[in-house]
Motif scaffolding. Structure first.
Motif, short mmCIF file in Angstrom:
data_model
loop_
_atom_site.label_atom_id
_atom_site.label_comp_id
_atom_site.label_asym_id
_atom_site.label_seq_id
_atom_site.Cartn_x
_atom_site.Cartn_y
_atom_site.Cartn_z
N THR A 1 7.98 5.30 11.65
CA THR A 1 8.76 6.49 12.00
C THR A 1 10.06 6.52 11.19
O THR A 1 10.87 5.60 11.29
CB THR A 1 9.04 6.49 13.51
N PHE A 2 10.24 7.58 10.39
CA PHE A 2 11.42 7.76 9.54
C PHE A 2 11.64 6.50 8.69
O PHE A 2 12.66 5.82 8.77
CB PHE A 2 12.67 8.08 10.38
N GLN A 3 10.64 6.27 7.89
CA GLN A 3 10.57 5.01 7.16
C GLN A 3 11.78 4.78 6.25
O GLN A 3 12.35 5.75 5.71
CB GLN A 3 9.28 5.03 6.31
N PHE B 1 0.86 -1.20 0.00
CA PHE B 1 0.00 0.00 0.00
C PHE B 1 0.89 1.24 0.00
O PHE B 1 1.91 1.26 0.69
CB PHE B 1 -0.91 0.00 1.24
N GLY B 2 0.45 2.25 -0.75
CA GLY B 2 1.29 3.43 -0.96
C GLY B 2 1.54 4.25 0.31
O GLY B 2 0.87 4.08 1.33
N ASN B 3 2.52 5.12 0.20
CA ASN B 3 2.90 6.07 1.25
C ASN B 3 2.68 7.48 0.71
O ASN B 3 2.84 7.70 -0.47
CB ASN B 3 4.41 6.02 1.47
N ASP B 4 2.39 8.42 1.57
CA ASP B 4 2.50 9.82 1.16
C ASP B 4 3.25 10.56 2.27
O ASP B 4 3.88 9.93 3.12
CB ASP B 4 1.13 10.43 0.81
N ALA B 5 3.16 11.88 2.30
CA ALA B 5 3.97 12.64 3.27
C ALA B 5 3.63 12.28 4.71
O ALA B 5 4.44 12.47 5.62
CB ALA B 5 3.75 14.13 3.04
N ASP B 6 2.41 11.74 4.96
CA ASP B 6 2.01 11.33 6.31
C ASP B 6 2.16 9.83 6.52
O ASP B 6 1.50 9.24 7.38
CB ASP B 6 0.57 11.73 6.58
N GLU C 1 -3.70 5.88 14.98
CA GLU C 1 -4.88 5.43 15.73
C GLU C 1 -5.83 4.64 14.83
O GLU C 1 -6.36 3.61 15.23
CB GLU C 1 -5.56 6.64 16.36
N ARG C 2 -5.97 5.11 13.60
CA ARG C 2 -6.89 4.40 12.69
C ARG C 2 -6.35 3.00 12.36
O ARG C 2 -7.12 2.04 12.29
CB ARG C 2 -7.07 5.24 11.42
N LEU C 3 -5.05 2.92 12.18
CA LEU C 3 -4.45 1.62 11.85
C LEU C 3 -4.68 0.61 12.98
O LEU C 3 -5.01 -0.56 12.75
CB LEU C 3 -2.95 1.80 11.59
N LEU C 4 -4.55 1.08 14.21
CA LEU C 4 -4.77 0.20 15.36
C LEU C 4 -6.23 -0.26 15.41
O LEU C 4 -6.51 -1.43 15.69
CB LEU C 4 -4.39 0.93 16.66
N ASP C 5 -7.15 0.66 15.12
CA ASP C 5 -8.57 0.28 15.09
C ASP C 5 -8.80 -0.80 14.03
O ASP C 5 -9.54 -1.76 14.25
CB ASP C 5 -9.45 1.50 14.76
N LEU D 1 4.43 8.28 9.96
CA LEU D 1 2.98 8.10 10.03
C LEU D 1 2.37 9.08 11.04
O LEU D 1 2.85 9.16 12.18
CB LEU D 1 2.68 6.66 10.46
N SER D 2 1.34 9.82 10.60
CA SER D 2 0.73 10.81 11.49
C SER D 2 0.02 10.13 12.66
O SER D 2 -0.32 8.94 12.59
CB SER D 2 -0.28 11.65 10.71
#
Ligand SMILES: Cc1ncc(COP(=O)(O)O)c(C=O)c1O
Length: 407
Positions: free
Chosen positions: A186-188, A151-156, A201-205, A195-196
């Protein structure tokens, strides 16, 4: 050995995953060019002066003197035990509710990720990853014969909305979710993005709702140069489904091969059962002494300052030299800048020309589980001097401009 030289006599005895990968290069053989006169911006090696040589010599001497009977024994001595405490304490400082019962020391983060995969993955299982992601993990996952979906990444950071859409689609279609989601929030590596908080929080949900485990690789988390720390996923997790992997490779030295898994006790017990051969207790003793009685924290603070200068220097040089149409990330920490070249330039094809001009890098394709990333490349600012970095970026700019002129 080339394909022509192979007899194939033992192929039927190898595992299916080994047979699938016959002829492919192994872990650590990232595709790059060995060009002695070129500046290498390819690898995330710490710069040589960052290593605490004298402090580690002093720590080793103390371990030999004070723990004559135990330091070299299977279980190690008190200093090795202290390292587990150091790790638990540092993780608590990051906001994670944990104790030594949640920590398993390993021979580096790669070993940590491997033993976690060994605990959870079977052939045919599926793992979600960021795309691009750390090529070492992609190679390692290949050993398990699993499906990898990127899955893609963006600035967040990771596009958690795309992950959510896919999970919902699967649920409606009666398809299974992945077993693991591997992320470097963090600092991928390779993009340097973070990740913001909201996405964390959404990923954990999502992990809770769709019943999968998150593997949080935090190899660079201690190396922030700008901005405020964000809580690790494990600090926000209330369900025990975040398994953290980490390493001393970037804060002490890769050669000490020391890292850890941090997880819920029930998970850690099984991960521990799967870790055959133990870990290097003598080295752990040396690090235990260095981290508790040596200047470990001061040295990490010093590293942050030095890497920040290197990061700034690389971004300034990119700004100064790269042609219009080139984009790059501006990481707040870690070792890497992810560069997207003007459209139509294939970074794998460009590499020999760049090497001739005087620079090498890792082409973007190596960081994807599929065929994406051909116009991207990863630069590392961790290893070379300012002067080498200047030469390297100038060479990259020359190679890019000369390729653009041919379009
Ligand atoms: C994101 C990430 N994870 C893990 C590792 C591997 O760390 P170790 O040297 O501890 O195996 C690296 C090393 O480059 C990395 O970049």
């Amino acid at each position: 050995m080339s394909d022509d030289e192979r007899s194939g006599a033992f192929d039927h005895l190898f595992t299916a995953a080994v047979r699938d990968g016959l002829g492919e290069e192994g872990y650590g053989s990232w595709r790059s060019i060995d060009e002695p006169d070129a500046v290498s911006l390819s690898f995330g090696f710490p710069y040589p002066e960052s290593f605490p040589h004298d402090e580690l010599v002093a720590a080793a001497e103390a371990v030999f003197e004070e723990e004559r009977d135990t330091a070299l024994q299977y279980g190690g001595g008190d200093y090795a035990d202290r390292l587990v405490e150091v790790v638990a304490e540092r993780e608590r400082d990051r906001g994670i509710d944990c104790g030594t019962e949640n920590v398993l020391l390993t021979n580096g983060a790669t070993h940590a990720i491997d033993v976690v995969c060994h605990t959870f993955l079977e052939r045919g299982d599926e793992v979600f990853v960021e795309a691009p992601t750390f090529m070492g993990t992609l190679k390692l996952l290949g050993n398990y014969g699993v499906e990898i979906t990127g899955f893609g990444n963006d600035a967040d950071g990771l596009r958690v909305d795309a992950v959510a859409d896919e999970l919902e689609r699967r649920e409606e279609a009666g398809e299974t979710p992945p077993k693991l989601l591997y992320t470097i929030p963090t600092f991928q590596n390779p993009t340097g993005t973070t990740l913001s908080r909201e996405r964390r929080e959404r990923l954990l949900d999502l992990a809770e709702a769709h019943d999968f485990v998150i593997v949080e690789d935090d190899a660079y988390g201690a190396l922030r140069y700008h901005g405020e720390d964000l809580p690790p996923l494990a600090a926000l997790d209330e369900s025990g489904r975040v398994v953290r992997t980490n390493t001393f490779s970037k804060t002490i030295a890769p050669g000490v091969r020391s890292g850890w898994v941090l997880a819920d006790e029930e998970i850690l017990e099984e991960v521990t059962r799967m870790r055959a051969g133990g870990a290097n207790t003598f080295t752990q003793g040396v690090l235990g002494r260095y981290c508790t009685e040596g200047p470990f924290e001061e040295n990490v603070a010093e590293l942050r300052g030095r890497y920040a200068e290197r990061r700034d220097h690389m971004l300034d040089r990119l700004e100064e030299h790269m042609p219009p149409g080139t984009d790059w990330t501006e990481p707040d920490g870690g070792f890497f800048v992810w560069v997207t070249l003007p459209e139509g330039i294939d970074t794998d094809e460009l590499l020999p020309r760049a090497a001739e001009e005087g620079v090498t890098y890792l082409p973007g394709e190596q960081f994807f589980p599929d065929d994406r990333g051909e116009d991207c490349l990863r630069l590392s600012f961790s290893h070379v001097s300012h002067e080498e970095m200047e030469r390297g970026i100038e060479a990259l700019a020359r190679a890019t401009r000369s390729r653009m002129a041919e379009h």
